[in-house]
Write a protein that holds these residues in place. Structure first.
Motif, PDB file in Angstrom:
ATOM      1  N   ALA A  57     -40.660 -14.567 -29.281  1.00  0.00           N
ATOM      2  CA  ALA A  57     -39.984 -13.748 -28.262  1.00  0.00           C
ATOM      3  C   ALA A  57     -38.722 -14.449 -27.748  1.00  0.00           C
ATOM      4  CB  ALA A  57     -40.938 -13.448 -27.115  1.00  0.00           C
ATOM      5  N   LEU A  58     -38.690 -15.775 -27.797  1.00  0.00           N
ATOM      6  CA  LEU A  58     -37.489 -16.500 -27.349  1.00  0.00           C
ATOM      7  C   LEU A  58     -36.327 -16.213 -28.298  1.00  0.00           C
ATOM      8  CD1 LEU A  58     -39.192 -19.963 -26.686  1.00  0.00           C
ATOM      9  CD2 LEU A  58     -38.448 -18.357 -24.938  1.00  0.00           C
ATOM     10  N   TYR A  59     -36.617 -16.285 -29.602  1.00  0.00           N
ATOM     11  CA  TYR A  59     -35.573 -16.022 -30.609  1.00  0.00           C
ATOM     12  C   TYR A  59     -35.189 -14.539 -30.578  1.00  0.00           C
ATOM     13  CZ  TYR A  59     -36.767 -20.680 -32.011  1.00  0.00           C
ATOM     14  OH  TYR A  59     -36.980 -22.026 -31.992  1.00  0.00           O
ATOM     15  N   ARG A  60     -36.198 -13.699 -30.346  1.00  0.00           N
ATOM     16  CA  ARG A  60     -35.927 -12.260 -30.238  1.00  0.00           C
ATOM     17  C   ARG A  60     -35.025 -11.976 -29.032  1.00  0.00           C
ATOM     18  NH1 ARG A  60     -39.322  -8.712 -33.056  1.00  0.00           N
ATOM     19  NH2 ARG A  60     -40.709  -9.831 -34.475  1.00  0.00           N
ATOM     20  N   PHE A  64     -31.561 -10.150 -29.239  1.00  0.00           N
ATOM     21  CA  PHE A  64     -31.344  -8.899 -28.501  1.00  0.00           C
ATOM     22  C   PHE A  64     -30.077  -9.008 -27.650  1.00  0.00           C
ATOM     23  CE2 PHE A  64     -32.228  -6.293 -24.664  1.00  0.00           C
ATOM     24  CZ  PHE A  64     -32.323  -5.047 -25.276  1.00  0.00           C
ATOM     25  N   ALA A  65     -29.942 -10.123 -26.932  1.00  0.00           N
ATOM     26  CA  ALA A  65     -28.762 -10.301 -26.077  1.00  0.00           C
ATOM     27  C   ALA A  65     -27.495 -10.359 -26.930  1.00  0.00           C
ATOM     28  CB  ALA A  65     -28.914 -11.569 -25.241  1.00  0.00           C
ATOM     29  N   THR A  66     -27.566 -10.974 -28.100  1.00  0.00           N
ATOM     30  CA  THR A  66     -26.386 -11.045 -28.989  1.00  0.00           C
ATOM     31  C   THR A  66     -25.963  -9.633 -29.399  1.00  0.00           C
ATOM     32  OG1 THR A  66     -27.226 -13.129 -29.864  1.00  0.00           O
ATOM     33  CG2 THR A  66     -25.491 -12.071 -31.138  1.00  0.00           C
ATOM     34  N   PRO A  98     -40.500  -4.726 -24.323  1.00  0.00           N
ATOM     35  CA  PRO A  98     -40.845  -4.118 -25.623  1.00  0.00           C
ATOM     36  C   PRO A  98     -39.639  -3.933 -26.542  1.00  0.00           C
ATOM     37  CG  PRO A  98     -41.530  -2.687 -23.769  1.00  0.00           C
ATOM     38  CD  PRO A  98     -40.838  -3.868 -23.172  1.00  0.00           C
ATOM     39  N   ALA A  99     -38.437  -3.883 -25.976  1.00  0.00           N
ATOM     40  CA  ALA A  99     -37.233  -3.719 -26.821  1.00  0.00           C
ATOM     41  C   ALA A  99     -37.080  -4.906 -27.783  1.00  0.00           C
ATOM     42  CB  ALA A  99     -35.999  -3.594 -25.940  1.00  0.00           C
ATOM     43  N   LEU A 100     -37.683  -6.038 -27.454  1.00  0.00           N
ATOM     44  CA  LEU A 100     -37.569  -7.217 -28.326  1.00  0.00           C
ATOM     45  C   LEU A 100     -38.337  -7.036 -29.628  1.00  0.00           C
ATOM     46  CD1 LEU A 100     -37.992 -10.238 -25.846  1.00  0.00           C
ATOM     47  CD2 LEU A 100     -35.944  -8.949 -26.423  1.00  0.00           C
ATOM     48  N   ARG A 101     -39.266  -6.065 -29.660  1.00  0.00           N
ATOM     49  CA  ARG A 101     -40.118  -5.906 -30.841  1.00  0.00           C
ATOM     50  C   ARG A 101     -39.528  -4.930 -31.857  1.00  0.00           C
ATOM     51  NH1 ARG A 101     -43.137  -9.944 -31.233  1.00  0.00           N
ATOM     52  NH2 ARG A 101     -43.936  -8.777 -32.996  1.00  0.00           N
ATOM     53  N   SER A 102     -38.299  -4.432 -31.627  1.00  0.00           N
ATOM     54  CA  SER A 102     -37.771  -3.426 -32.562  1.00  0.00           C
ATOM     55  C   SER A 102     -37.448  -4.061 -33.912  1.00  0.00           C
ATOM     56  CB  SER A 102     -36.527  -2.752 -31.977  1.00  0.00           C
ATOM     57  OG  SER A 102     -35.422  -3.609 -32.150  1.00  0.00           O
ATOM     58  N   HIS A 103     -37.320  -3.178 -34.906  1.00  0.00           N
ATOM     59  CA  HIS A 103     -37.124  -3.635 -36.274  1.00  0.00           C
ATOM     60  C   HIS A 103     -35.799  -4.406 -36.425  1.00  0.00           C
ATOM     61  CE1 HIS A 103     -38.001  -3.687 -40.446  1.00  0.00           C
ATOM     62  NE2 HIS A 103     -36.920  -3.013 -40.775  1.00  0.00           N
ATOM     63  N   ASN A 104     -34.724  -3.877 -35.817  1.00  0.00           N
ATOM     64  CA  ASN A 104     -33.431  -4.579 -36.003  1.00  0.00           C
ATOM     65  C   ASN A 104     -33.390  -5.895 -35.225  1.00  0.00           C
ATOM     66  OD1 ASN A 104     -33.300  -3.059 -33.675  1.00  0.00           O
ATOM     67  ND2 ASN A 104     -31.058  -2.934 -33.710  1.00  0.00           N
ATOM     68  N   VAL A 105     -34.140  -5.973 -34.114  1.00  0.00           N
ATOM     69  CA  VAL A 105     -34.197  -7.255 -33.396  1.00  0.00           C
ATOM     70  C   VAL A 105     -34.977  -8.292 -34.235  1.00  0.00           C
ATOM     71  CG1 VAL A 105     -35.005  -8.438 -31.304  1.00  0.00           C
ATOM     72  CG2 VAL A 105     -33.850  -6.233 -31.108  1.00  0.00           C
ATOM     73  N   SER A 106     -36.018  -7.859 -34.956  1.00  0.00           N
ATOM     74  CA  SER A 106     -36.758  -8.794 -35.835  1.00  0.00           C
ATOM     75  C   SER A 106     -35.814  -9.420 -36.850  1.00  0.00           C
ATOM     76  CB  SER A 106     -37.857  -8.085 -36.624  1.00  0.00           C
ATOM     77  OG  SER A 106     -38.742  -7.435 -35.786  1.00  0.00           O
ATOM     78  N   GLU A 175     -47.683  -0.684 -37.802  1.00  0.00           N
ATOM     79  CA  GLU A 175     -47.255  -0.940 -36.428  1.00  0.00           C
ATOM     80  C   GLU A 175     -45.976  -0.152 -36.099  1.00  0.00           C
ATOM     81  OE1 GLU A 175     -47.262  -5.268 -36.023  1.00  0.00           O
ATOM     82  OE2 GLU A 175     -45.607  -5.060 -34.604  1.00  0.00           O
ATOM     83  N   LEU A 176     -45.113   0.024 -37.114  1.00  0.00           N
ATOM     84  CA  LEU A 176     -43.782   0.590 -36.857  1.00  0.00           C
ATOM     85  C   LEU A 176     -43.606   2.052 -37.225  1.00  0.00           C
ATOM     86  CD1 LEU A 176     -41.569  -2.359 -38.222  1.00  0.00           C
ATOM     87  CD2 LEU A 176     -42.000  -1.840 -35.817  1.00  0.00           C
ATOM     88  N   LYS A 177     -44.545   2.595 -38.023  1.00  0.00           N
ATOM     89  CA  LYS A 177     -44.266   3.908 -38.660  1.00  0.00           C
ATOM     90  C   LYS A 177     -44.024   5.046 -37.665  1.00  0.00           C
ATOM     91  CE  LYS A 177     -49.099   4.878 -39.600  1.00  0.00           C
ATOM     92  NZ  LYS A 177     -50.169   4.669 -40.547  1.00  0.00           N
ATOM     93  N   THR A 178     -44.725   5.050 -36.521  1.00  0.00           N
ATOM     94  CA  THR A 178     -44.511   6.159 -35.581  1.00  0.00           C
ATOM     95  C   THR A 178     -43.144   6.044 -34.916  1.00  0.00           C
ATOM     96  OG1 THR A 178     -46.629   5.260 -34.841  1.00  0.00           O
ATOM     97  CG2 THR A 178     -46.169   7.517 -34.238  1.00  0.00           C
ATOM     98  N   ARG A 179     -42.753   4.805 -34.600  1.00  0.00           N
ATOM     99  CA  ARG A 179     -41.464   4.615 -33.935  1.00  0.00           C
ATOM    100  C   ARG A 179     -40.276   4.806 -34.877  1.00  0.00           C
ATOM    101  NH1 ARG A 179     -40.468  -0.802 -31.212  1.00  0.00           N
ATOM    102  NH2 ARG A 179     -42.436  -1.385 -32.182  1.00  0.00           N
TER     103      ARG A 179
END
Ligand code: CDP
Length: 248
Positions: A57-60, A64-66, A98-106, A175-179
């Protein structure tokens, strides 16, 4: 009886109570994306009554901020201002966004994680968490890629959690398919393989099992089987921790 007489009858001096802080137990849980390390580490911390830190989550958060600042997560000059903001505002609430868990943030997280200044800028928070876990509890469980190798090389117990890339991709897709209805299992597998390569191939703190880590392959395990397996190891290798476990 006078105090003097008491002293004569019982000359044995009681030791002064010491207030030296007790050393905290540290458990490191490393492993690749979607290996089940986060679920396992969280459940383990719950049961032991320890604090839990998801270091990804720290790297995420930096990634995210970048992106929010319109920067490129692979460019050091774009990431630096985001890193400075995150370092000033690091709170459990920020890390739980929760925004940190998005696919593009990964994706972006595994790019910022390659940068030396990002890794160096996040070491202090992680080590401090391990040394003084919030809530003054008996220990901390940290999950990530380099906890057992770089952040806490002296951890009391180290796990390296793995699963086949296909199984990890299946879990991440579920985990991601619905979103993200446009996502396909093939694309998720491709992203996972790419991220594995970036994480384990990088120069700084590559995602590798520490020599003294217990490897746990969860390919054919559900989360409670993985927890059971991990607790069998905790009981045999770290009885102090398992004695204090909260029985849930
Ligand atoms: O949940 P998942 O395993 O997909 O990712 P994560 O643990 O949240 O980590 C996101 C990214 O941060 C990873 O792909 C790594 O590149 C990076 N990371 C790292 O370099 N070192 C850590 N201790 C934790 C995460």
């Amino acid at each position: 009886m006078s105090a003097m007489a008491m002293k004569k009858i019982n000359p044995v001096q009681q030791p002064e109570p010491t207030h030296a802080p007790q050393r905290k137990i540290v458990i490191a849980v490393d492993g690749p994306a979607a290996s089940g390390k986060g679920t396992l580490a969280k459940k383990m911390a719950d049961r032991l009554g320890y604090a839990y830190l998801d270091t990804g989550a720290l790297y995420r958060a930096v990634a995210f901020a970048t992106l929010e600042l319109g920067g490129d997560p692979s460019k050091s000059e774009d990431v630096k201002p985001a890193l400075a903001i995150i370092r000033r505002n690091l709170t459990p609430e920020l890390l739980a966004n929760p925004a940190l868990r998005s696919h593009n943030v990964s994706e972006a997280a595994s790019k910022v994680a390659v940068l030396a200044e990002v890794r160096a800028g996040l070491v202090g928070y992680q080590r401090e968490f391990a040394k003084n876990p919030p809530g003054n509890v008996g220990g901390a469980v940290l999950d990530g890629r380099d906890i057992g190798t770089v952040i806490c090389p002296d951890a009391d117990l180290k796990f390296f959690v793995t699963a086949t890339p296909e199984e990890r991709a299946r879990r991440r897709f579920d985990e991601l398919k619905t979103r993200y209805p446009e996502l396909t299992p093939e694309k998720v597998l491709q992203d996972i393989l790419q991220r594995d390569q970036r994480d384990s191939g990088r120069k700084m703190a590559p995602a590798l099992a520490a020599d003294d880590a217990c490897v746990l392959d969860t390919t054919r395990m559900n989360p409670s089987e993985a927890l059971q397996e991990a607790f069998a190891l905790i009981r045999s290798k770290l009885p102090v921790a398992s004695n204090a476990a909260v029985h849930k």
